[in-house]
Design an enzyme around this catalytic site. Structure first.
Site, PDB file in Angstrom:
ATOM      1  N   GLU A  83       0.593  -1.160   0.365  1.00 53.38           N
ATOM      2  CA  GLU A  83      -0.091  -0.348   0.088  1.00 53.38           C
ATOM      3  C   GLU A  83       0.547   1.241   0.255  1.00 53.38           C
ATOM      4  O   GLU A  83       0.353   1.725   0.857  1.00 53.38           O
ATOM      5  CB  GLU A  83      -0.439   0.287   1.651  1.00 53.38           C
ATOM      6  CG  GLU A  83      -0.170   0.014   2.489  1.00 53.38           C
ATOM      7  CD  GLU A  83      -1.678  -0.104   3.872  1.00 53.38           C
ATOM      8  OE1 GLU A  83      -1.757  -1.112   3.798  1.00 53.38           O
ATOM      9  OE2 GLU A  83      -2.292   1.043   4.043  1.00 53.38           O
ATOM     10  N   CYS A 115      -3.740  -3.210   4.598  1.00 52.49           N
ATOM     11  CA  CYS A 115      -2.533  -4.430   5.156  1.00 52.49           C
ATOM     12  C   CYS A 115      -2.747  -6.503   4.469  1.00 52.49           C
ATOM     13  O   CYS A 115      -2.807  -7.475   4.919  1.00 52.49           O
ATOM     14  CB  CYS A 115      -2.892  -4.396   6.948  1.00 52.49           C
ATOM     15  SG  CYS A 115      -2.360  -2.694   6.957  1.00 52.49           S
ATOM     16  N   HIS A 237      -2.466  -9.982  11.848  1.00 49.52           N
ATOM     17  CA  HIS A 237      -1.858  -8.580  11.887  1.00 49.52           C
ATOM     18  C   HIS A 237      -1.622  -7.580  12.985  1.00 49.52           C
ATOM     19  O   HIS A 237      -2.364  -7.994  13.853  1.00 49.52           O
ATOM     20  CB  HIS A 237      -3.041  -7.738  10.891  1.00 49.52           C
ATOM     21  CG  HIS A 237      -2.652  -6.602  10.356  1.00 49.52           C
ATOM     22  ND1 HIS A 237      -1.877  -5.873   9.905  1.00 49.52           N
ATOM     23  CD2 HIS A 237      -3.396  -5.450  10.629  1.00 49.52           C
ATOM     24  CE1 HIS A 237      -1.139  -5.035   9.719  1.00 49.52           C
ATOM     25  NE2 HIS A 237      -1.675  -4.469   9.955  1.00 49.52           N
TER      26      HIS A 237
HETATM   27  N1  CAA Z   1       1.053   2.482  30.880  1.00 53.37           N
HETATM   28  C1  CAA Z   1       0.646   1.373  30.327  1.00 53.37           C
HETATM   29  N2  CAA Z   1      -0.342   1.292  29.314  1.00 53.37           N
HETATM   30  C2  CAA Z   1      -0.870   2.677  28.799  1.00 53.37           C
HETATM   31  C3  CAA Z   1       0.088   4.195  29.974  1.00 53.37           C
HETATM   32  C4  CAA Z   1       0.734   3.725  30.274  1.00 53.37           C
HETATM   33  N3  CAA Z   1       1.448   4.754  30.906  1.00 53.37           N
HETATM   34  N4  CAA Z   1      -0.703   5.199  28.978  1.00 53.37           N
HETATM   35  C5  CAA Z   1      -1.477   4.614  28.065  1.00 53.37           C
HETATM   36  N5  CAA Z   1      -1.761   3.173  27.591  1.00 53.37           N
HETATM   37  C6  CAA Z   1      -2.443   2.308  26.688  1.00 53.37           C
HETATM   38  C7  CAA Z   1      -4.024   2.964  27.096  1.00 53.37           C
HETATM   39  O1  CAA Z   1      -4.583   2.614  28.390  1.00 53.37           O
HETATM   40  C8  CAA Z   1      -3.986   2.474  25.721  1.00 53.37           C
HETATM   41  O2  CAA Z   1      -4.437   0.822  26.090  1.00 53.37           O
HETATM   42  P1  CAA Z   1      -5.662  -0.123  25.559  1.00 53.37           P
HETATM   43  O3  CAA Z   1      -6.133   0.364  24.227  1.00 53.37           O
HETATM   44  O4  CAA Z   1      -5.645  -1.221  25.684  1.00 53.37           O
HETATM   45  O5  CAA Z   1      -7.061   0.820  26.456  1.00 53.37           O
HETATM   46  C9  CAA Z   1      -2.595   2.431  24.977  1.00 53.37           C
HETATM   47  O6  CAA Z   1      -1.361   2.381  25.488  1.00 53.37           O
HETATM   48  C10 CAA Z   1      -2.717   3.262  23.872  1.00 53.37           C
HETATM   49  O7  CAA Z   1      -3.017   4.240  24.556  1.00 53.37           O
HETATM   50  P2  CAA Z   1      -3.950   5.152  23.086  1.00 53.37           P
HETATM   51  O8  CAA Z   1      -5.828   4.350  23.013  1.00 53.37           O
HETATM   52  O9  CAA Z   1      -4.898   6.557  24.543  1.00 53.37           O
HETATM   53  O10 CAA Z   1      -3.239   5.688  22.401  1.00 53.37           O
HETATM   54  P3  CAA Z   1      -3.446   6.976  20.972  1.00 53.37           P
HETATM   55  O11 CAA Z   1      -4.540   7.671  21.315  1.00 53.37           O
HETATM   56  O12 CAA Z   1      -2.074   7.403  21.579  1.00 53.37           O
HETATM   57  O13 CAA Z   1      -3.464   6.013  19.960  1.00 53.37           O
HETATM   58  C11 CAA Z   1      -3.548   4.087  18.270  1.00 53.37           C
HETATM   59  C12 CAA Z   1      -3.533   4.422  19.423  1.00 53.37           C
HETATM   60  C13 CAA Z   1      -4.818   4.296  17.997  1.00 53.37           C
HETATM   61  C14 CAA Z   1      -3.645   2.666  17.923  1.00 53.37           C
HETATM   62  C15 CAA Z   1      -2.929   5.293  17.406  1.00 53.37           C
HETATM   63  O14 CAA Z   1      -1.340   4.386  17.673  1.00 53.37           O
HETATM   64  C16 CAA Z   1      -3.573   5.114  16.067  1.00 53.37           C
HETATM   65  O15 CAA Z   1      -4.038   5.660  15.655  1.00 53.37           O
HETATM   66  N6  CAA Z   1      -2.664   4.230  14.880  1.00 53.37           N
HETATM   67  C17 CAA Z   1      -2.630   4.097  13.966  1.00 53.37           C
HETATM   68  C18 CAA Z   1      -3.831   2.998  13.502  1.00 53.37           C
HETATM   69  C19 CAA Z   1      -3.780   1.661  13.658  1.00 53.37           C
HETATM   70  O16 CAA Z   1      -2.909   0.945  14.065  1.00 53.37           O
HETATM   71  N7  CAA Z   1      -4.743   1.047  14.223  1.00 53.37           N
HETATM   72  C20 CAA Z   1      -5.013  -0.640  14.494  1.00 53.37           C
HETATM   73  C21 CAA Z   1      -6.591  -0.506  13.286  1.00 53.37           C
HETATM   74  S1  CAA Z   1      -5.545  -1.090  11.799  1.00 53.37           S
HETATM   75  C22 CAA Z   1      -5.264  -1.629  11.372  1.00 53.37           C
HETATM   76  O17 CAA Z   1      -4.790  -2.996  11.639  1.00 53.37           O
HETATM   77  C23 CAA Z   1      -4.586  -1.187   9.545  1.00 53.37           C
HETATM   78  C24 CAA Z   1      -2.706  -1.023  10.065  1.00 53.37           C
HETATM   79  O18 CAA Z   1      -2.186  -1.683  10.501  1.00 53.37           O
HETATM   80  C25 CAA Z   1      -3.087   0.312  10.124  1.00 53.37           C
END
Ligand code: CAA
Length: 398
Positions: A83, A115, A237
């Site tokens: 992609e 993906c 994945h």
């Molecule tokens: N200690 C331990 N854990 C902590 C923490 C700390 N101090 N602070 C936060 N966390 C945890 C949170 O609780 C959360 O865990 P849960 O989901 O189990 O509750 C985790 O860390 C992530 O924290 P946030 O949700 O607050 O993180 P974020 O808002 O920064 O974003 C994300 C996380 C949405 C994955 C972001 O990284 C993102 O947008 N990534 C790209 C999209 C993605 O990967 N999506 C996955 C599905 S889509 C797919 O699979 C296709 C692809 O390849 C893109």
């Protein structure tokens, strides 16, 4: 060919970029608590491409490993799934074909569905082999995950290529013919052709992934696929490795209550590579499989689930039976060497590389040698990408 002739993965090799950024270094600049990266998303480092590396150079690296072992005599098709396409018309695989010095009597094509692309390629390859069992198909998944700086996605970047040689009587794993599918139109993650970084609705993407897992799994079960308790584990994945845990919990909720869950050690074995490579999009599932195989003895005849998710979205749940003697065909040391050969970059260098762009006006750019790998993008000349080999190949001639 007898209808029960096994078809599947005869060889599997992955390669990555020359550089890596650790999440500790990233955290120093984003101010995030490192536990969020290490425990929350399960990531420790991510591969960063050097200025002269892209999906073509990584794909050529991974394919070279496979062809050095098997030669190209039986190869009639090369499918590159990505992609992170480098051209809107020409298949990136044609550059790979040229870099590898493959014979002209080969069809080359590019596949895309986020993906999921490599899994479609795998299924198409298996169908081609069913039609011509003496032939091999080379599938290569190659991607660079890049999000905007300071966005939530930034910590889930990465890059890698996985090459899979598909053939009859495979040495590594045979694919079951039953698989479950799920497609629905959702804007969870996408990249319009004018952008170099992906757009993502993080929360929606997590929900869409789990919904697609459910849909593909239920379809798989309806079609008579193996039940969960027959599987040694499931390779998911892994956009970040904690996603595998979320997915597995979700799948267990869908299984009958009497189901004995595959053990969590096996799930952890699927995450060793992706936790330091980061998201390699369509290659990620196959790095998870490589990780499982490279870190687990005694998988002879074990059935393993594979869940492939491509945002947008298309998903597939399939299973593979590990071939007895598979351990003699692995590349554990090579994989570990590819990871440890990466040079760690500091935040400033990472940022500079992230901001770098190639000319779009037809001007010439010579890219100084930076890659530690065998293939590099030497520059751009009149809208043409110029690739070169820095090391002579030892691929057996056709
Ligand atoms: N200690 C331990 N854990 C902590 C923490 C700390 N101090 N602070 C936060 N966390 C945890 C949170 O609780 C959360 O865990 P849960 O989901 O189990 O509750 C985790 O860390 C992530 O924290 P946030 O949700 O607050 O993180 P974020 O808002 O920064 O974003 C994300 C996380 C949405 C994955 C972001 O990284 C993102 O947008 N990534 C790209 C999209 C993605 O990967 N999506 C996955 C599905 S889509 C797919 O699979 C296709 C692809 O390849 C893109």
């Amino acid at each position: 060919m007898p209808p029960d002739t096994p078809i599947g993965i005869h060889d599997l090799a992955f390669r990555t970029t020359s550089l890596a950024l650790t999440h500790s270094e990233l955290a120093r600049h984003t101010g995030a608590n490192i536990a969020k990266y290490h425990q929350g998303i399960g990531q420790y480092a991510m591969s960063i491409p050097a200025a002269d590396e892209d999906i073509v150079t990584m794909a050529a690296e991974a394919c070279t490993a496979v062809l050095e072992r098997h030669g190209s005599e039986r190869l009639r098709t090369l499918i590159l799934a990505t992609e992170t396409g480098v051209d809107q018309a020409k298949a990136a695989g044609v550059y790979v074909h040229s870099l590898l010095g493959l014979p002209p009597q080969i069809r080359v094509v590019e596949l895309k569905q986020a993906c999921y692309g490599a899994t479609a390629a795998l299924q198409f390859a298996a169908a081609l082999v069913r039609q011509a069992p003496d032939e091999h198909v080379l599938v290569v998944a190659s991607d660079i995950a890049r999000y905007d700086l300071n966005s939530p996605g930034e910590a889930t970047q990465g890059a890698a290529a996985a090459a899979l040689l598909i053939g009859a009587h495979p040495a590594v794993a045979a694919l079951d013919r039953i698989s479950g599918l799920h497609t629905h139109d959702v804007m969870d993650f996408w990249r319009p052709t004018y952008r170099t970084t992906a757009l993502v609705d993080g929360r929606k993407s997590l929900d869409a992934y789990l919904e697609a897992l459910e849909g593909a799994w239920l379809d798989h079960q309806k079609r008579g696929g193996l039940p969960l308790q027959s599987l040694h584990t499931v390779c998911y994945h892994q956009p970040f490795t904690r996603m595998a845990n979320k997915a597995h919990r979700h799948l267990l909720r869908l299984a009958p209550t009497s189901t004995r869950a595959p053990d969590s050690t096996a799930l952890a074995a699927t995450t060793h590579y992706n936790r330091t490579v980061g998201n390699s999009y369509t290659a990620s599932l196959y790095l998870a499989l490589a990780s499982l195989l490279d870190h687990t003895a005694g998988l002879d005849d074990a059935d393993v689930g594979l869940f492939s998710y491509g945002s947008g979205c298309v998903a597939e749940f399939l299973t593979a039976r590990i071939t007895p003697g598979y351990q003699q065909h692995l590349r554990t040391e090579e994989h570990s060497a590819a990871l440890s050969a990466r040079r760690r970059v500091g935040y400033d260098e990472y940022r500079q590389l992230h901001d770098q762009s190639l000319p779009t006006d037809g001007s010439t750019l010579h890219i100084p040698g930076a890659s530690r790998n065998a293939y590099r993008l030497a520059g751009i000349d009149a809208h043409r990408r110029i690739y070169c080999r820095t090391v002579q190949p030892t691929i057996a001639p056709a």
